[in-house]
Design a protein around this motif. Structure first.
Motif, PDB file in Angstrom:
ATOM      1  N   GLN A  30      -2.307   1.066   3.621  1.00 34.15           N
ATOM      2  CA  GLN A  30      -2.014  -0.458   2.984  1.00 34.15           C
ATOM      3  C   GLN A  30      -0.784  -1.106   3.818  1.00 34.15           C
ATOM      4  O   GLN A  30      -1.075  -2.299   4.209  1.00 34.15           O
ATOM      5  CB  GLN A  30      -1.658  -0.347   1.683  1.00 34.15           C
ATOM      6  CG  GLN A  30      -1.569  -1.587   0.802  1.00 34.15           C
ATOM      7  CD  GLN A  30      -1.368  -1.370  -0.607  1.00 34.15           C
ATOM      8  OE1 GLN A  30      -0.274  -2.522  -1.064  1.00 34.15           O
ATOM      9  NE2 GLN A  30      -1.694  -0.533  -1.460  1.00 34.15           N
ATOM     10  N   TYR A  31       0.156  -0.302   4.048  1.00 35.95           N
ATOM     11  CA  TYR A  31       1.408  -0.819   4.657  1.00 35.95           C
ATOM     12  C   TYR A  31       1.013  -1.354   6.106  1.00 35.95           C
ATOM     13  O   TYR A  31       1.152  -2.495   6.609  1.00 35.95           O
ATOM     14  CB  TYR A  31       2.427   0.221   4.851  1.00 35.95           C
ATOM     15  CG  TYR A  31       3.724  -0.259   5.440  1.00 35.95           C
ATOM     16  CD1 TYR A  31       4.623  -0.664   4.646  1.00 35.95           C
ATOM     17  CD2 TYR A  31       3.933  -0.110   6.724  1.00 35.95           C
ATOM     18  CE1 TYR A  31       5.884  -0.995   5.319  1.00 35.95           C
ATOM     19  CE2 TYR A  31       5.053  -0.310   7.432  1.00 35.95           C
ATOM     20  CZ  TYR A  31       6.342  -0.905   6.617  1.00 35.95           C
ATOM     21  OH  TYR A  31       7.232  -1.204   7.376  1.00 35.95           O
ATOM     22  N   GLU A  50       4.381   1.708  -8.197  1.00 37.68           N
ATOM     23  CA  GLU A  50       5.266   1.903  -6.850  1.00 37.68           C
ATOM     24  C   GLU A  50       4.357   2.124  -5.823  1.00 37.68           C
ATOM     25  O   GLU A  50       3.322   2.724  -5.790  1.00 37.68           O
ATOM     26  CB  GLU A  50       5.932   3.147  -7.275  1.00 37.68           C
ATOM     27  CG  GLU A  50       7.341   2.798  -8.276  1.00 37.68           C
ATOM     28  CD  GLU A  50       7.794   4.081  -8.724  1.00 37.68           C
ATOM     29  OE1 GLU A  50       7.401   5.243  -8.323  1.00 37.68           O
ATOM     30  OE2 GLU A  50       8.571   3.860  -9.676  1.00 37.68           O
ATOM     31  N   SER A  91      -1.097   1.667  -7.699  1.00 36.02           N
ATOM     32  CA  SER A  91      -1.185   3.010  -7.332  1.00 36.02           C
ATOM     33  C   SER A  91      -1.668   4.121  -7.984  1.00 36.02           C
ATOM     34  O   SER A  91      -1.501   3.944  -9.269  1.00 36.02           O
ATOM     35  CB  SER A  91       0.171   3.319  -6.452  1.00 36.02           C
ATOM     36  OG  SER A  91       1.146   3.693  -7.428  1.00 36.02           O
ATOM     37  N   MET A 104      -1.417  -4.520   6.299  1.00 34.13           N
ATOM     38  CA  MET A 104      -0.401  -5.686   5.789  1.00 34.13           C
ATOM     39  C   MET A 104       0.246  -6.234   6.943  1.00 34.13           C
ATOM     40  O   MET A 104       0.211  -7.179   7.410  1.00 34.13           O
ATOM     41  CB  MET A 104       0.324  -5.026   4.784  1.00 34.13           C
ATOM     42  CG  MET A 104       0.808  -6.125   3.886  1.00 34.13           C
ATOM     43  SD  MET A 104      -0.601  -7.348   3.081  1.00 34.13           S
ATOM     44  CE  MET A 104       0.105  -8.767   3.517  1.00 34.13           C
ATOM     45  N   LYS A 105       1.002  -5.269   7.880  1.00 33.86           N
ATOM     46  CA  LYS A 105       1.777  -5.600   8.893  1.00 33.86           C
ATOM     47  C   LYS A 105       1.055  -5.813  10.087  1.00 33.86           C
ATOM     48  O   LYS A 105       1.650  -6.013  11.237  1.00 33.86           O
ATOM     49  CB  LYS A 105       2.644  -4.606   8.951  1.00 33.86           C
ATOM     50  CG  LYS A 105       3.589  -4.315   7.549  1.00 33.86           C
ATOM     51  CD  LYS A 105       5.086  -4.414   8.040  1.00 33.86           C
ATOM     52  CE  LYS A 105       5.765  -4.495   6.651  1.00 33.86           C
ATOM     53  NZ  LYS A 105       6.908  -5.136   6.344  1.00 33.86           N
ATOM     54  N   SER A 131       2.388  -2.117  -0.819  1.00 27.65           N
ATOM     55  CA  SER A 131       3.095  -3.080   0.139  1.00 27.65           C
ATOM     56  C   SER A 131       2.351  -4.453   0.392  1.00 27.65           C
ATOM     57  O   SER A 131       3.098  -5.467   0.667  1.00 27.65           O
ATOM     58  CB  SER A 131       3.296  -2.366   1.505  1.00 27.65           C
ATOM     59  OG  SER A 131       2.338  -1.526   1.735  1.00 27.65           O
ATOM     60  N   TYR A 166       6.980   4.690   5.240  1.00 29.95           N
ATOM     61  CA  TYR A 166       6.089   5.213   4.204  1.00 29.95           C
ATOM     62  C   TYR A 166       5.740   6.698   4.003  1.00 29.95           C
ATOM     63  O   TYR A 166       4.805   6.998   2.954  1.00 29.95           O
ATOM     64  CB  TYR A 166       4.631   4.444   4.601  1.00 29.95           C
ATOM     65  CG  TYR A 166       4.399   4.521   6.124  1.00 29.95           C
ATOM     66  CD1 TYR A 166       3.700   5.778   6.733  1.00 29.95           C
ATOM     67  CD2 TYR A 166       4.413   3.250   6.708  1.00 29.95           C
ATOM     68  CE1 TYR A 166       3.370   5.558   8.155  1.00 29.95           C
ATOM     69  CE2 TYR A 166       4.065   3.296   8.224  1.00 29.95           C
ATOM     70  CZ  TYR A 166       3.521   4.416   8.725  1.00 29.95           C
ATOM     71  OH  TYR A 166       3.219   4.475   9.965  1.00 29.95           O
ATOM     72  N   SER A 182      -1.444   4.516   0.890  1.00 27.58           N
ATOM     73  CA  SER A 182      -0.199   3.714   0.608  1.00 27.58           C
ATOM     74  C   SER A 182       0.321   3.374   2.067  1.00 27.58           C
ATOM     75  O   SER A 182       0.595   2.234   2.499  1.00 27.58           O
ATOM     76  CB  SER A 182       1.058   4.235  -0.020  1.00 27.58           C
ATOM     77  OG  SER A 182       1.652   5.490   0.435  1.00 27.58           O
ATOM     78  N   ASP A 183       0.340   4.416   3.066  1.00 27.34           N
ATOM     79  CA  ASP A 183       0.650   3.996   4.568  1.00 27.34           C
ATOM     80  C   ASP A 183      -0.350   3.307   5.234  1.00 27.34           C
ATOM     81  O   ASP A 183       0.014   2.404   5.774  1.00 27.34           O
ATOM     82  CB  ASP A 183       0.894   5.439   5.075  1.00 27.34           C
ATOM     83  CG  ASP A 183      -0.373   6.387   4.975  1.00 27.34           C
ATOM     84  OD1 ASP A 183      -1.001   6.275   3.972  1.00 27.34           O
ATOM     85  OD2 ASP A 183      -0.623   7.068   5.793  1.00 27.34           O
ATOM     86  N   THR A 190      -3.887   4.166  -3.497  1.00 28.41           N
ATOM     87  CA  THR A 190      -3.509   3.070  -3.984  1.00 28.41           C
ATOM     88  C   THR A 190      -5.003   2.150  -4.447  1.00 28.41           C
ATOM     89  O   THR A 190      -5.796   2.660  -3.536  1.00 28.41           O
ATOM     90  CB  THR A 190      -2.636   1.913  -3.408  1.00 28.41           C
ATOM     91  OG1 THR A 190      -3.201   1.794  -2.114  1.00 28.41           O
ATOM     92  CG2 THR A 190      -1.323   2.913  -2.813  1.00 28.41           C
TER      93      THR A 190
END
Ligand code: GLU
Length: 339
Positions: free
Chosen positions: A110-111, A319, A133, A114-115, A322, A248, A107-108, A276
Motif C-alpha cells: 500500500q505504501y 494502524e 488494516s 501510494m508513493k 499509508s 514499513y 501494508s508495505d 490491509t
C-alpha cells in the motif's frame, strides 16, 4: 417476458452461488425477480473483493468481510463477492482499474503504491484509499530438511520460489535476499510461482524452499508442513538491516505450535507487515461506509472468523495505513468516536 424472468432468476442464482451464500439466501431469487417489477426498491450494488490464493489468509478474509456485509443485504442493497487473485500487487492494480472495488493488500505494498515505488516506480496511485488494516503477516521461508538448508545463506544455489509477479511476497523475498548480500537472479534458481502451488512442488521435490508472506495459521503452510517430505522454517537473521532500510517492516515471528509437522520446536524470528483492506476514491462513500460499519460494529463476530485475527483490536485495525482513508471509512470512524 416469462423467458426474461426465468433468465433473471437463473442469473441471480448463479451470482448467489458465486458469492458463496447458503441455500437460505439463494431462496431469495424469486423475490429478486419480483423486485424488478417494482422499481421502488433500490437495486443491488455488486462489489468484488480481490484476495489471494485460496490456501492463504486473504481468501477467507474476503469471505469473512463479504459474509458480514451480505447479512445486511436488505438494509444496504450490497452484495459482496470474493475473487481469488495473484495477491497484493494484482489487487492494487485491479482496484485502480475499476475491475475490483476492494482488495486485501500488504501494508508495505500500500505504501509503495501510494508513493510510486517498486512495481509503481514513478506512478503513484493517487486514487488508492485505505479502509482498515487486518491481521499481521510474516515473511515465511519454508525449506525441505533434505535440501540441507539450515540457515538463510544456505539458499544460495538452491531452487527457491520467491513468489509470482502480482504477489505481495515477491518484493519481500527480494529484500530479504539482498539484505543477506545475495542476488536473486544470480545466486539461486528463483521461481515465480503462485503460493498455492508452492507446497505441492516442495513436497514433490521440484523446489527446495519457498517464501510466503502470510498470516498464521494458513492452509498453504499447513499443507507444506504436513507432507512426507520433512520441512523447517528458516529464521531471517538480517532483520536489523531490513528495518534500517525500509520504514514499513517490523520484527515478527512464526508461531510453530500451529504447524506441528514442521521440524522447528521454537518460534522462528522473521520480519512482517500487515494485511490491509483498500479501495478506490471512485467507490461511493455509502458502500465503503456500510462495509466498514458492519465489520467494526460486528467486531467480535468478525474476530472469530479466522484464528489469525486473534490479536486484532479495533484500535490496531486503524494502524499501518499509508493511503488516505476513504471518506466512507472516515465517516464511520468519526461517528464511532474512533478519530
Ligand atoms: N501476502 C500475500 C500477497 O500479498 C497474500 C497472502 C494471503 O493470501 O493470505 O500476495
Amino acid at each position: 417476458m416469462k423467458k426474461f424472468l426465468i433468465l433473471s432468476i437463473v442469473l441471480f442464482a448463479g451470482l448467489a452461488l458465486l458469492a458463496g451464500c447458503g441455500p437460505g439466501e439463494q431462496a431469495q431469487a424469486p423475490e429478486q425477480a419480483a423486485e424488478m417489477a417494482e422499481p421502488a426498491k433500490p437495486k443491488t450494488t455488486f462489489v468484488t473483493i480481490g484476495t489471494g490464493g485460496i490456501t492463504g489468509v486473504y481468501y477467507p478474509t474476503g469471505g469473512a468481510i463479504a459474509k458480514i456485509v451480505n447479512a445486511k443485504k436488505d438494509e444496504y442493497g450490497i452484495r459482496a463477492t470474493v475473487e481469488s487473485t495473484g495477491g497484493s500487487v494484482f489487487n492494487v492494480n485491479a482496484v485502480m482499474a475499476g475491475d475490483l472495488q476492494f482488495g486485501v493488500v500488504q501494508s508495505d505494498r500500500q505504501y509503495q503504491a501510494m508513493k510510486g515505488m517498486a512495481e509503481w516506480e514513478g506512478k503513484p496511485q493517487t486514487d488508492l484509499r485505505a479502509c482498515f488494516s487486518i491481521h499481521p503477516e510474516s515473511i515465511t521461508l519454508v525449506a525441505a530438511v533434505d535440501s540441507g538448508i539450515q540457515s538463510f545463506d544456505d539458499i544460495k544455489g538452491k531452487r527457491v520460489n520467491i513468489g509470482n509477479p502480482g504477489s505481495g511476497q515477491r518484493q519481500n523475498s527480494i529484500d530479504a535476499i539482498e539484505a543477506a548480500g545475495m542476488n536473486f537472479e544470480s545466486d539461486m534458481i528463483a521461481e515465480g510461482i503462485k503460493a498455492a502451488e508452492a507446497p505441492g512442488l516442495l513436497q514433490d521435490g521440484r523446489i527446495d524452499a519457498f517464501f510466503y508472506t502470510v498470516g498464521h495459521p494458513s492452509g498453504a503452510i499447513k499443507e507444506a508442513t504436513a507432507g512426507a517430505r520433512k520441512v523447517r522454517f528458516i529464521p531471517i537473521t538480517q532483520i536489523d538491516t531490513l528495518l534500517s532500510q525500509y520504514p514499513y517492516y517490523a520484527k515478527a515471528f512464526i508461531p510453530v505450535k500451529v504447524y506441528p509437522g514442521a521440524e522447528n520446536r521454537q518460534d522462528v524470528q522473521t520480519f512482517g507487515v500487515k494485511a490491509t483492506f483498500v479501495t478506490s476514491a471512485k467507490v461511493p462513500e455509502s458502500v465503503v461506509y456500510a462495509i466498514v460499519k458492519e465489520v467494526f460494529d460486528n467486531f467480535e463476530t468478525f474476530k472469530k472468523l479466522h484464528p489469525a485475527y486473534a490479536v486484532l483490536t479495533k484500535q490496531n485495525m486503524m494502524e499501518g495505513l499509508s493511503a488516505p482513508l476513504h471518506s466512507g471509512a472516515e465517516k464511520y470512524f468519526k461517528e464511532a468516536g474512533m478519530m
